[in-house]
Motif scaffolding. Structure first.
Motif: not given
Lengths: 260, 99
Positions: A163, A167, A171, A174-175, A208, A210, A213
């Motif tokens: 982590r 970002p 991430e 995946s966005g 991830p 987070y 997510q």
């Protein structure tokens, strides 16, 4: 003689005494010859056509004028002393006026500065009133920022934890941007890796963990609009994150380091 | 002149040269040897008077000019006193009353 006296007095009044006094002493010049003539005329007791009489009269007149001028000179001396006293008074008043002028200038400068600062403050007050924001919105925004672990690492963060407060590459892929760049020209069964995530079929290793997510992202929900943020709970917001937020606000742990 | 101004009698004696001239003439009448001394005394007195006149203050100007300057100085002092009085007693700032 009377005309001569009147002319002399007029002329004397216009001339300084310093010039007149030596003039009366030396006109006619009292030399030895004059006195000898006077003495001779007295001893001989002969009329000399009135010349010796005229000389004597002139001598007496000159003596009288000299005495008068000396009297005037003494008066002028007293007047001069009074003038000196008055000049000192004038100097003292000038000093007082200059002192007052300095104080006035200083007061004017101080007041001008104070007025300018007051005007600036009034401008700031007006500007703040026009762009006023409720404190509740600011607190909610601050909470949202700190809820994403962007200002402080979570309490259970250890070195090696993937982590990050920014970002990561995974991430981003995946966005939404990652989904847009992965057009259907590649992938398994016509689906993109991003689609797999969107469909919830991405392997757990690549998923991830987070707060944002959440299931909202898995169904392809658009990122919440900025204007509607303050009225909604942040995605992935749960009690655990709340505790993290409260802890993070007072936490002073060191910043995370890149694992790469 | 001597009766009208008795107080200035001593001053007139200091300023007047007639007594000295009279002394010289008297010596000449008597044909004494003091004539030269009297003349020297007379000359010395004139020289002293010249020095005294040179040291007297305030005789650079005529009496009328001096009076004019004196009046000017008096007016200046009076005007400046008035100005100072006015500015010291003047309240330049209006203090707002507490409402």
């Amino acid at each position: 003689m009377a005309v001569r006296l009147s002319l002399a007095s007029t002329w004397r009044a216009a001339r300084p005494s310093k010039e007149m006094l030596p003039h009366t002493m030396t006109d006619p010049p009292p030399n030895r010859e004059l006195i000898e003539m006077l003495a001779l005329s007295r001893s001989q007791k002969l009329p000399q056509g009135g010349e010796d009489t005229q000389i004597l009269e002139l001598l007496v007149q000159r003596d009288r004028e000299f005495q008068e001028l000396m009297r005037v000179a003494q008066e002028q001396g007293k007047v001069h002393q009074e003038m000196q006293v008055l000049e000192k008074e004038v100097e003292k008043r000038d000093c007082d006026i200059q002192q007052l002028q300095k104080q006035l200038k200083e007061a004017e400068h101080i007041l001008a500065t104070a007025v300018y600062q007051a005007k600036e403050k009034l401008k700031s007050i007006d500007k703040a009133r026009k762009g006023s924001i409720s404190s509740e919105e600011i607190i909610k925004y601050a909470h949202r920022i700190s809820a994403s672990n962007a200002v402080c690492a979570p309490l259970n963060w250890v070195p090696g934890d993937p982590r990050r407060p920014y970002p990561t590459d995974l991430e981003m892929r995946s966005g939404m941007l990652g989904h847009m760049s992965n057009l259907p020209t590649n992938g398994v069964n016509g689906h993109l890796p991003g689609d797999a995530l969107a469909a919830g079929r991405l392997p757990d290793v690549l998923t991830p963990q987070y707060p944002w997510q959440s299931s909202d992202v898995s169904v392809g929900m658009l990122p919440p609009h900025h204007g509607n943020d303050f009225g909604l709970e942040p995605p992935g917001h749960n009690k655990e994150n709340e505790d993290d937020v409260e802890a993070m606000s007072t936490d002073s742990s060191s910043s995370s380091s890149d694992s790469d | 002149m001597a009766t009208n101004q008795p107080k200035q009698g001593s001053e007139n004696d200091d300023c007047s040269f007639l007594p000295l001239v009279h002394d010289v003439i008297k010596c000449m009448d008597k044909d004494s040897q003091d004539v030269h001394q009297e003349l020297v005394k007379f000359k010395t007195r004139i020289q002293e008077a010249r020095e005294q006149i040179g040291a007297m203050p305030g005789i650079d100007k005529s009496l009328s000019e001096q009076q004019h300057e004196l009046e000017t100085l008096r007016e200046q002092v009076h005007t400046k006193n008035q100005l100072l009085q006015k500015y010291k007693s003047l309240c330049m700032f209006e203090v707002p009353k507490a409402s």
